[in-house]
Scaffold this motif. Structure first.
Motif, short mmCIF file in Angstrom:
data_model
loop_
_atom_site.label_atom_id
_atom_site.label_comp_id
_atom_site.label_asym_id
_atom_site.label_seq_id
_atom_site.Cartn_x
_atom_site.Cartn_y
_atom_site.Cartn_z
N ALA A 150 0.83 -1.21 0.00
CA ALA A 150 0.00 0.00 0.00
C ALA A 150 0.86 1.26 0.00
O ALA A 150 0.62 2.20 -0.76
CB ALA A 150 -0.94 0.00 1.20
N ILE A 151 1.90 1.30 0.83
CA ILE A 151 2.74 2.51 0.88
C ILE A 151 3.56 2.63 -0.40
O ILE A 151 3.76 3.71 -0.94
CB ILE A 151 3.65 2.52 2.13
N ARG A 152 3.99 1.48 -0.93
CA ARG A 152 4.75 1.49 -2.18
C ARG A 152 3.88 2.04 -3.32
O ARG A 152 4.29 2.92 -4.09
CB ARG A 152 5.21 0.07 -2.50
N LEU A 153 2.66 1.53 -3.41
CA LEU A 153 1.75 1.95 -4.47
C LEU A 153 1.36 3.41 -4.30
O LEU A 153 1.26 4.16 -5.28
CB LEU A 153 0.51 1.05 -4.44
N TYR A 154 1.15 3.82 -3.06
CA TYR A 154 0.75 5.21 -2.81
C TYR A 154 1.84 6.19 -3.25
O TYR A 154 1.56 7.21 -3.89
CB TYR A 154 0.42 5.41 -1.33
N LEU A 155 3.10 5.89 -2.91
CA LEU A 155 4.19 6.79 -3.27
C LEU A 155 4.33 6.94 -4.77
O LEU A 155 4.72 7.99 -5.28
CB LEU A 155 5.51 6.29 -2.66
N LEU A 156 4.01 5.87 -5.50
CA LEU A 156 4.07 5.94 -6.96
C LEU A 156 2.83 6.60 -7.56
O LEU A 156 2.88 7.14 -8.67
CB LEU A 156 4.22 4.53 -7.55
N PHE A 157 1.74 6.59 -6.81
CA PHE A 157 0.46 7.07 -7.33
C PHE A 157 0.25 8.56 -7.13
O PHE A 157 -0.45 9.21 -7.93
CB PHE A 157 -0.68 6.30 -6.65
N ILE A 158 0.86 9.15 -6.11
CA ILE A 158 0.52 10.53 -5.75
C ILE A 158 1.08 11.55 -6.75
O ILE A 158 0.77 12.73 -6.65
CB ILE A 158 0.99 10.88 -4.33
N GLY A 159 1.89 11.14 -7.69
CA GLY A 159 2.36 12.07 -8.70
C GLY A 159 3.58 11.52 -9.41
O GLY A 159 4.10 10.47 -9.04
N PRO A 160 4.05 12.21 -10.45
CA PRO A 160 5.28 11.79 -11.13
C PRO A 160 6.44 11.72 -10.14
O PRO A 160 6.48 12.48 -9.17
CB PRO A 160 5.50 12.89 -12.17
N VAL A 161 7.39 10.81 -10.39
CA VAL A 161 8.49 10.62 -9.43
C VAL A 161 9.35 11.86 -9.32
O VAL A 161 10.11 12.01 -8.37
CB VAL A 161 9.35 9.41 -9.82
N THR A 162 9.26 12.77 -10.30
CA THR A 162 10.07 13.99 -10.25
C THR A 162 9.37 15.13 -9.53
O THR A 162 9.95 16.19 -9.34
CB THR A 162 10.40 14.45 -11.67
#
Length: 633
Positions: free
Chosen positions: A435-447
């Motif tokens: 869940a935390i992994r997916l959330y960090l990728l979901f909240i916006g572009p990695v940049t």
């Protein structure tokens, strides 16, 4: 102190030009360009009045030479003591003594009041033979350019401040529209043309030459400490420096009695015993090892090459492996490395390339600067930060629990010093690692810099629960509409490969789960394909569900699915028709149907009409990329 330098300046032009070959952020490339600091202009020779001495200045604006009304030498310039008039010697010597004890940063600070002292000597302006005073001022550095400048106070803010402070004449030689005035043979010319004409005149008269300079300095590569790579060099009694023979490599750090310099100021390695310090060369001569060591850059400049073949005991790396893997496809790191590690590694790699040891001119082809996670911080007007558990709400405003002091709430980069760090272990304990992994990728572009929201983690967690139910709880069967599946395969594949679109890949997977959940029957093959797509983002649940579908081994080892373009270009698509958010029918419509056509078809559908009959329609929402229409009554 004699120290080793690396001649990075020899590579300045290549380091500059080859930035155009790289897929890096423009801002980061611009930082390197600024650090290298290429300046094109002219070296101009100034005679000194009543003296055989001359000095050279470099300027990027030779077109303003007629406006040069004084010159400045750096306090360390060797001519200062020679040309200073006896009447000015006392003041000059005192100024020089004070100036050399300042740092370069202090001396070049634009906010600092300009200081200087007149030497009593005059230079001859080569274009009009006018005598102009020579000053000594600490804002001129011996380490940049020639250590001497011509000052044009009419067109340089720093020079203007200095001239105004010391009563030096100011001459305008460029009008506001960029045309030369008061400049004899340059009058009427624009800046670019005037530069060329002045350089040609200087070269013809033997008073100067076209020149390119760089702000980049050679790289100081010696350190006087213990931990670091020793230099594979040794000193002979006659002062000759020799390389150690290959059989002496690698040079390993010796045991010493203390990690500090010797009493006479030599580096810590000088504390080693004679057995290590003295080395016999193949020809029988005895040499003393170099006791400086290399800085940390010696390892960080080529670690990526060692990673290719980390256990090779015969060579740094195998040539075939280097040719297969290099250059690095994607480097992800902070912009703080722009002008140190990244520039040094590029230089190091070019030296290896020129030596025939690597096959690429650049080490890192693609580069992305990762974004930061922001979180709310609480700070009082005195600047003190508070932990979230020390804060409470009072009439909708944040205050300190113990004192009631009003607090300012702001979004800032997570930092221990701001007391706003979210402990990932706490999130994992509650929602799981996926869940935390997916959330960090979901909240916006990695940049991107993106705020942390607990509700967002909750939403992603619910999505994973729906995935679980989709696989475990739903009946299996046949699915006639495959377009959403193949659309998902295509978008997730492309967005994952692009690195900076992982959030939209997750969005598409959410759309697929929504569609699949509303489908009466779903074949296991479809579920397996979806789990393939989910696995890089949520590996734990994907692997578990893979086994629940009676599959063996690791899903990560399976072939990545491919989409069928023919399915995506089919003539019709299925549109989910909802009333107040609830599924009421599936409409088969042309793939290129407009929003208006989708709305008309839904409102005309018999099953949809049963749920809206007699009720006013408040809103119609069409979401084409999700193949969905929702009628709110």
């Amino acid at each position: 102190m004699h120290q080793w330098m690396l001649k990075i300046t020899v590579y300045a032009e290549r380091l500059l030009e080859d930035l155009d070959l790289l897929d890096w952020p423009d801002g980061l490339k611009e930082m390197q360009r600024h650090w290298i600091g290429k300046s094109e202009g002219a070296d101009i020779i100034f005679d000194i009045k009543d003296s055989d001495n001359t000095f050279t200045v470099f300027t990027t604006r030779p077109d303003t030479l007629f406006g040069a009304t004084y010159c400045v030498l750096a306090p360390e310039h060797p001519l200062v003591s020679e040309i200073t008039h006896p009447d000015a010697a006392s003041a000059v010597n005192a100024y020089v003594t004070e100036a050399v004890n300042k740092s370069d940063l202090q001396r070049t600070d634009l906010a600092t009041e300009k200081t200087g002292v007149f030497t009593g000597a005059y230079a001859i302006n080569p274009c009009n033979n006018a005598p102009i005073p020579i000053w000594v001022a600490d804002y001129v550095l011996m380490t940049y350019g020639t250590g001497a400048i011509m000052a044009v106070p009419g067109h340089d803010e720093r020079d203007h401040e200095f001239a105004s402070a010391f009563g030096i004449s100011i001459v305008e030689v460029i009008k506001g529209d960029g045309v030369c005035v008061n400049s004899d043979f340059l009058n009427g010319l624009r800046v670019a043309e005037a530069k060329e004409k002045m350089i040609a005149w200087l070269e013809c008269e033997g008073r100067g030459t076209r020149q390119v300079q760089y702000r980049l300095r050679d790289w100081l590569f010696s350190r006087q400490r213990y931990w670091g790579e020793p230099f594979p060099l040794a000193h002979l009694e006659d002062g000759t420096i020799v390389q150690l023979p290959d059989e002496e490599l690698p040079v390993e750090l010796p045991p010493i009695d203390a990690y500090k310099p010797t009493e006479d100021g030599k580096p810590p390695l000088a504390r080693a015993d004679e057995e290590w310090l003295k080395v016999r060369l193949p020809d029988g001569r005895i040499a003393t090892r170099e006791t400086n060591i290399m800085p940390q850059w010696a390892g960080s400049c080529w670690y990526y090459l060692r990673f290719l073949d980390a256990h090779n005991t015969e060579a740094p790396f195998d040539t075939a492996l280097e040719q297969y893997w290099m250059p690095v496809d994607l480097y992800m790191g902070g912009a703080e490395h722009a002008v140190l590690h990244l520039l040094y590694a590029r230089f190091w790699h070019k030296v290896l390339y020129d030596s025939g040891l690597v096959s690429t001119q650049e080490p890192f082809q693609g580069l992305v600067n990762q974004g930061t996670i922001l979180a709310e911080s609480y700070q009082d007007d005195a600047g003190k930060y508070y932990y979230p558990h020390e804060v409470e709400q009072n009439n909708g405003k944040a205050v300190a629990k113990t004192s009631g002091v009003p607090l300012n709430v702001q979004l800032e980069k997570m930092s221990k010093s701001r007391f706003n760090v979210i402990n990932p272990d706490d999130v994992i304990d509650r929602y799981g690692a996926d869940a935390i992994r997916l959330y960090l990728l979901f909240i916006g572009p990695v940049t991107a810099s993106t705020p942390w929201q607990d509700a967002g983690v909750e939403g992603v967690y619910r999505f994973l629960q729906r995935v679980w139910r989709l696989v475990i709880d739903e009946d299996s069967g046949e699915l006639s509409e495959k377009r959403e599946l193949h659309k998902t395969i295509k978008q997730v594949t492309e967005d994952t490969e692009s690195i900076d679109k992982m959030n939209t890949a997750i969005s598409q997977m959410m759309i697929f789960v929504n569609t699949a959940t509303q489908t009466k029957t779903l074949p296991k093959e479809t579920l397996k394909i979806f789990l393939h797509l989910l696995a890089p983002y949520a590996p734990h649940i994907a692997q578990e569900l893979w086994h629940r579908l009676s599959e063996a081994g690791f899903i990560a080892h399976e072939q990545w699915p491919t989409h069928d373009e023919a399915v995506l270009t089919s003539a019709t698509v299925t549109i989910i028709a909802q009333v107040n958010g609830k599924l009421r029918n599936r409409l088969q419509l042309p793939a290129d149907a407009t929003n208006k056509e989708i709305e008309e078809a839904a409102l005309a559908d018999e099953r949809v009409q049963r749920f809206i009959e007699g009720k006013p329609i408040r809103k119609v929402i069409v979401v084409p990329n999700r193949n969905l229409i929702n009628i709110v009554v």
